[in-house]
Design a protein around this motif. Sequence first.
Motif, short mmCIF file in Angstrom:
data_model
loop_
_atom_site.label_atom_id
_atom_site.label_comp_id
_atom_site.label_asym_id
_atom_site.label_seq_id
_atom_site.Cartn_x
_atom_site.Cartn_y
_atom_site.Cartn_z
N SER A 108 32.23 8.70 35.27
CA SER A 108 31.23 8.40 34.24
C SER A 108 30.06 7.68 34.89
N VAL A 135 29.69 15.89 29.99
CA VAL A 135 29.15 15.58 28.67
C VAL A 135 27.97 14.63 28.87
N ASP A 279 32.73 12.74 32.63
CA ASP A 279 33.45 13.87 33.21
C ASP A 279 34.80 13.99 32.50
N PRO A 280 34.99 15.01 31.64
CA PRO A 280 36.27 15.13 30.93
C PRO A 280 37.47 15.25 31.86
N LEU A 283 38.41 11.88 32.93
CA LEU A 283 38.89 11.14 31.77
C LEU A 283 40.34 11.50 31.45
N THR A 285 41.30 14.30 29.88
CA THR A 285 41.42 15.07 28.62
C THR A 285 40.89 16.49 28.76
N GLN A 286 40.66 16.97 29.99
CA GLN A 286 39.99 18.25 30.18
C GLN A 286 40.69 19.40 29.46
N PHE A 289 40.47 18.99 25.71
CA PHE A 289 39.06 19.11 25.37
C PHE A 289 38.64 20.58 25.33
#
Length: 354
Positions: A108, A135, A279-280, A283, A285-286, A289
């Motif tokens: 991030s 994102v 950046d998923p 994080l 959660t890719q 997501f």
Amino acid sequence: MKKILYAPDLQAQVAAVLVGAGSSPEEAARVAANLVLANLSGHDSHGVGMLPRYVDAVLEGGLQPNTSLRVVLDTGTLLTLDGQRGYGQIVGEEAMALGISRAQAHGSCIMTLSHAHHLGRIGHFAEMAVAQGLVALHFVNVLSRPVVAPFGGADGRFGTNPCCIGVPLRGREPFVLDFATSRVAQGKMRVAHNEGRRVEPGTLIDEHGHPTTDPGVVVVPQSNGLFGALMAFGEYKGYGLAVACELLGGALTGSGTWHQPTDPAVRAVFNGMLTILIDPARLGTQATFDQEALAFTDWLQAGPVAPGFDAVQLAGDPERSYRKQREQEGIAVDAQTWQEIVSAGHKVGVTLSN
């Protein structure tokens, strides 16, 4: 009558004027490409029609050609950047390149950009981020002339203060939501005024605070030397988001907020921008997501289409459609705007065809 120009020719002519105004050929080409891309995307308000104002801003000393970004603070996940009054198209891209690299390294990045000259279409910066799978959230304020009235107010007190959110969609075109917090962008009023068009009721108030459909009230001084104002979208909700953009894009970034009388002679437009990049994958959660984002957007577009519409679209779809059309058919520039561009060229010793 409108002048039809194809993107390469229009870009070359705009770049020639920018070189005349003092930019290096490389800088001129990048700024011109950005402006033409806005036109291609259907946002004439942020396209080549801004060139005359840029030239005036250079001549008055508010816009500094050939100026790069200054890094004030870099902790990895936090960036504090100063645009030093350089072309927003240049320092904005430089800022995004730095922010993207930090988000890729750390997962991030929170980035502030202050004192950038007009950044142009904020969606361009979100597109840079989503192309890298990130994102992006952007909150921007505008220091120029206060052209938007607060909810319950009767004159302009702040700028069009855009907000932009970009979300990558795996295997699909990205979601790119980019909008002014006024009901319409100020530049769209310039275009409407130049074309001699009225605008939708509920968009504007005149210099006395009364509703009007004449876009000229926010483009040229009225009989008493005052301007009218745009209205925020969504009444108090859009107004609240506009204030948030001023506080985050202006106060938090150190770029400054608007709290002074207007000076219509000043042509420079300064932006502050708070950007949050995520950046998923980092994080964690890719997978969810990707699955849920696609499931939801499929659900939206699988429903019935309302009368008068061809399809249920997502943010970013209209811009992509415009690009395909205008790349093939050319970009229409109204006669008044083209004459203003020609006149801007004359100011810096560049002759364009009428």
